[in-house]
Design a protein around this motif. Structure first.
Motif, short mmCIF file in Angstrom:
data_model
loop_
_atom_site.label_atom_id
_atom_site.label_comp_id
_atom_site.label_asym_id
_atom_site.label_seq_id
_atom_site.Cartn_x
_atom_site.Cartn_y
_atom_site.Cartn_z
N ASP A 1 2.40 -2.91 5.29
CA ASP A 1 1.27 -2.68 5.39
C ASP A 1 0.75 -1.50 4.33
O ASP A 1 1.33 -0.38 4.28
N PRO A 2 -0.41 -2.15 3.60
CA PRO A 2 -0.89 -1.15 2.55
C PRO A 2 -1.35 0.09 3.16
O PRO A 2 -1.58 1.05 2.40
N GLU A 3 -1.72 0.13 4.50
CA GLU A 3 -2.42 1.30 4.95
C GLU A 3 -1.45 2.22 5.91
O GLU A 3 -1.40 3.47 6.05
N ASN A 4 -0.72 1.49 6.56
CA ASN A 4 0.27 2.17 7.32
C ASN A 4 1.63 1.79 7.44
O ASN A 4 2.20 0.95 8.30
#
Lengths: 656, 290
Positions: free
Chosen positions: B164-167
């Motif tokens: 996941d690019p954010e988390n």
């Protein structure tokens, strides 16, 4: 055969690229052509007069117009023919604008192509037959789908004019999204105060039949004569017996998130969505009710003083006929939890705009007190982020929500009224406040209410020491900014709904990739759908605010009234026709027809052949193209007529 | 035995040799054979793709071709910058049909890049957690660690298509399987300042300081990293950060492969843990490792 050819300059739209005089000269050489004229604006009054004069004086019996797209002006010139005493279907249109002058630059080549197009049109015109339309009765009842402010307004307008309306709403109450709102811009009047009287009025109107908790199941028929199956979902409460006292809702031991309060609090399995719901009658949620699931409880049944609880109730299907349909199914907020940088929905103090409406509302879950959901504390700093899921092509939402600038300003004012010591920050991209009193409203939020506007997007939200930290850019200062806030309100973008897409399929009307219904013409036919007799109103067409939704609803209602003011409607004669002698009864036509217009006909000797119901046929021609023995012809586009066009093209261009 | 081409990149030959040591050790324990690409060249790093995209692509395309010649289909790169360069080149070669011919005609470079490109985190994430747990010999349950992914390991999402690019959670999952207590926190993918450490140190010191502060707030005793540059910014410069931010951090920065290696029973010295600027010793002694 006396063919008249009229070539339009269209100002210089056509004549700048096409030598119209040369085209007219060429037309004069074609067989059957008795006159050829060029006209500066064929659609103008003098242009129409010139055509009429020629028809009458020269006894023309076929007309070829070389002008714009037939979508624009075919109807205009059909009228001209009729006024001059000619059958309107003896007209052939050559599109010299959209399909020639506008898309070419070389004058010589474009003129050559225009000559080809006119040649083809003349050849087809010689084979045109007069056609007459038939008439069908118009049912005067109207179906309005969707009981939000747009649906209510449309239903009331039609009902007030003395016509019958059925209003179908899929949830247990009418009111829609507007019922959730606290105060509404630009006047900050209380939403419930202006909406609930209309809800009551529509429900009690003698000309309105209200179907709540009901859905449109199936639609057939055509303009003036729609047949609609409506599914009345089982409320499990007898609406005749129930007095709406609400005792059952107080005793129900089950808890489920309240849809009306956007999940901020719970309701029972039996519930009335909100205090002003219309009808004020509870509904049992079958997916959570203990009695339905486990045959345990039944407390509501025991407590109900009128014996209105009806666990045995089943869905009911009713079929009704209508002349017109208005679709006003509204909108949803887009699913903002795709924004990982805002925490994917994991922070309790990052909420949506619609949740904030419920928090601000005195009838909401916090009684109108602004509190954090995490710890119940009053926020000292409230941050509002505009354009979350709007104007964001990367997230598949390139369009503007059209309302979040305005309600963000509204939140600033209401927040400061509730909590005078709180600071409000609004992160925005641009301010779009372009309706009456809107710009003044935003100015007031800034000047009188001290809202802090920061121009730039927020790139990340996270939690630090119990507060929400917003990182982003202030693009006016050219600096990165970091703000600690207690409550973050996301002004979430608006999207069409999945249920509207499903409804559009049943109605055979078109929608776009975002689930918004498509109007017939963005400027000139804004409330007509792609199907005759079906109109669209409110935010199901595109994001819009309350004033626009109401205006559009009244506009759709007036279109309906125009339609049902006729006792009979003319049907288009441009329909398919079966030559019984040629039909082999394979019924491939039946399987391809999108309008269910092909029927089986049994002849006296028992053979089955296809038959077209001209009232349902939309003249798409699929059956004609599919028919193996070429037994189906589409009037106005017969094989003979189309082949004659191709032949003339091939003769002009031997290399083809 | 899985066999892959191994692209160490320049950092792992120098300042991050302990990342190289520990990566090789962990792979060996997990039955992954790393074949170092012979005659590999620099990936071009920041300098190449900022000056000329074609040059950056050509450098990586050459390295990928070496792997194909060696008969290994896929290449693994522990350093996220090398990984990003290789992955991007592979992507361009696959989606730009004329590029191969262009590189051949202009640079006389035969491109034959067939295989997949993996970061080491991605490669190890394909292994079943049970297989990882079976290797664990030392209990690191007493360690509370924040996994710091940096900017390139899971980004840009359309290119890497991993985690996941954010988390992201892949390093957390690997180290959890190795028995480490992983902490949830919000700075997993915030920028550490990267090469600004050289050209504009004030920015880097602030950004790296913010990361250490958030890790400490989350209760971390150490930060696990997967990038030599992140490591340098957080570890090598931690004293400068303390000066600049008027802070008092003493937070060990450990490669995730080193933590896996420790759990698998390797000696700290064998994993190069003694090479870090922030002394890891006191923390390790808390969990009984000397």
């Amino acid at each position: 055969m006396k063919i008249g050819v009229f070539i339009c300059h269209c100002g210089n739209n056509i004549s700048a690229t096409v030598d119209v005089e040369q085209v007219a000269q060429h037309a004069l050489t074609l067989p059957g052509v008795v006159c050829a004229h060029t006209i500066p604006h064929a659609c103008s009054e003098p242009g129409q007069q010139l055509i009429k004069k020629n028809i009458q004086e020269k006894g023309l019996n076929r007309i070829v117009i070389g002008a714009c797209s037939p979508r624009v002006h075919e109807a205009t010139f059909k009228r001209v023919l009729a006024q001059a005493g000619l059958n309107p279907y003896l007209l052939e249109f050559a599109n010299l604008r959209e399909q020639c002058s506008w898309v070419h630059e070389d004058r010589q080549l474009a003129t050559g192509k225009a000559i080809d197009l006119i040649d083809m049109a003349v050849n087809k015109a010689a084979r045109l037959e007069p056609l007459t339309s038939s008439k069908v009765d118009v049912n005067k009842r109207t179906l309005v789908i969707g009981g939000g402010i747009a649906g209510i307004q449309a239903a009331l307008d039609i009902a007030d004019s003395g016509h019958e309306v059925a209003l179908v709403e899929k949830t247990p109450t009418i009111g829609g999204n507007m019922a959730r709102m606290d105060k509404v811009f630009p006047t900050l009047d209380c939403s419930a105060c202006i909406l609930t009287p209309k809800m009551v009025e529509v429900a009690s109107h003698p000309n309105v039949t209200l179907y709540t908790y009901s859905e449109v199941e199936q639609v057939s028929g055509f303009v003036g004569n729609f047949k609609v199956k409506i599914r009345k979902k089982a409320r499990l409460v007898d609406m005749e017996k129930c007095t709406g006292c609400g005792s059952c809702t107080l005793k129900c031991p089950v808890k489920a998130p309240s849809e009306f309060n956007m999940g901020l609090d719970n309701r029972g399995a039996i519930y009335i969505p909100f205090p002003q719901a219309v009808p004020h009658i509870p509904v049992i949620d079958k997916t959570v009710c203990s009695y339905i699931l486990k045959k345990k409880c039944g407390l509501c049944q025991k407590i109900c003083p009128t014996g209105a609880i009806a666990f045995e109730q089943q869905d009911e299907l009713t079929e009704e006929e209508f002349g017109a349909i208005i679709v006003a199914t509204g909108y949803e907020l887009m699913d903002w939890t795709v924004y990982g940088e805002y925490g994917y929905g994991k922070y309790k103090d990052v909420i949506t705009s619609m949740q904030y409406e419920r928090i601000l509302s005195s009838s909401g879950p916090t009684g109108g007190h602004i509190k954090r959901l995490s710890d119940g504390r009053e926020p000292e700093v409230v941050a509002i982020i505009a354009c979350v899921g709007s104007r964001d092509a990367a997230r598949g939402r390139p369009y503007c929500s059209s309302v979040c600038c305005m309600y963000s300003a509204k939140y600033a004012m209401l927040t400061r009224e509730h909590l005078p010591n709180a600071q409000v920050y609004i992160f925005y991209m641009d301010i779009r406040a372009c309706s009456k009193m809107y710009e003044e409203f935003v100015q007031r939020a800034q000047e009188k209410y001290g809202a802090n506007y920061v121009r730039g997007r927020v790139s990340k939200i996270f939690e630090r020491n119990g507060r929400m930290v917003l990182q982003g850019a202030d693009t006016l200062l050219g600096q990165s900014v970091e703000l600690e806030a207690d409550l973050v309100v996301l002004a979430v973008g608006i999207t069409g709904t999945q249920s509207t897409i499903e409804l559009a399929k049943k109605l055979n009307i078109s929608h776009d990739e975002y689930g918004f219904l498509t109007e017939n013409h963005p400027k000139l036919r804004p409330v007509e759908s792609s199907t005759a007799g079906i109109f669209i109103a409110g935010a199901c067409q595109s994001p819009k605010d309350i004033p626009l939704s109401v205006a559009q609803a009244s506009s759709a209602a007036s279109k309906v009234l125009g339609l049902i003011s006729h006792d009979k409607l003319e049907t288009s004669p441009l329909v398919a026709e079966v030559t019984i002698l040629k039909c082999v009864g394979c019924f491939r036509c039946l399987s391809v027809c999108p309008f269910s217009a092909i029927e089986e006909q049994v002849l006296r000797d028992g053979t089955k052949v296809a038959q077209v119901n001209p009232a349902l046929c939309q003249g798409c021609g699929l059956c004609s193209a599919t028919c193996p023995p070429a037994a189906i012809a589409l009037r106005g586009f017969t094989d003979d007529q189309l082949i004659s066009q191709m032949e003339s093209l091939c003769q002009l261009n031997p290399e083809l | 035995m899985t066999k892959l081409g191994y692209f160490p990149g320049c950092s792992l030959e120098g300042s991050a040799s302990e990342y190289d040591q520990s990566s090789r050790y962990v792979c060996k324990q997990l039955d992954i054979e790393l074949v170092e690409l012979p005659d590999w060249s620099c990936c071009g790093a920041h300098a190449a793709h900022h000056t000329q995209h074609k040059l950056a692509c050509a450098l990586s395309a050459r390295n990928l071709s070496i792997a194909t010649k060696q008969g290994v289909d896929s290449v693994v790169a522990p350093c996220p910058a090398c990984y990003s360069g290789l992955k991007s080149a592979q992507n361009q070669l696959a989606n730009n049909p004329g590029l191969t011919e262009k590189l051949k005609s202009e640079l006389d470079l035969d491109c034959n890049a067939k295989g997949e490109v993996f970061s080491l985190v991605e490669l190890l994430s394909h292994i079943e957690p049970e297989t990882l747990k079976a290797q664990v010999k030392v209990d690191l349950g007493g360690l509370k660690v924040a996994a710091y992914y940096g900017c390139l390991l899971v980004r840009p999402p359309k290119l890497v298509q991993f985690d996941d690019p954010e988390n992201p959670t892949s390093i957390d999952n690997l180290l959890s399987a190795a028995g480490v207590q992983m902490l949830p926190w919000d700075y997993k993918v915030q920028c550490c300042g990267a090469v600004l450490g050289i050209s504009n140190p004030d920015i880097q010191l602030k950004l790296s300081g913010d990361i250490l502060k958030m890790a400490q707030l989350a209760g971390a005793q150490a930060v696990a990293v997967a990038c030599p540059l992140c490591h340098a910014n957080l570890d090598l410069r931690q004293e400068q950060i303390n000066k600049y931010c008027k802070s008092n951090f003493n937070l060990p920065i450990i490669y995730f492969t080193q933590l896996m290696g420790l759990a698998f029973g390797a000696s700290p010295k064998g994993l190069g843990i003694d090479k870090h600027m922030v002394n890891v010793g006191p923390l390790l002694s808390k969990v009984g490792i000397r």
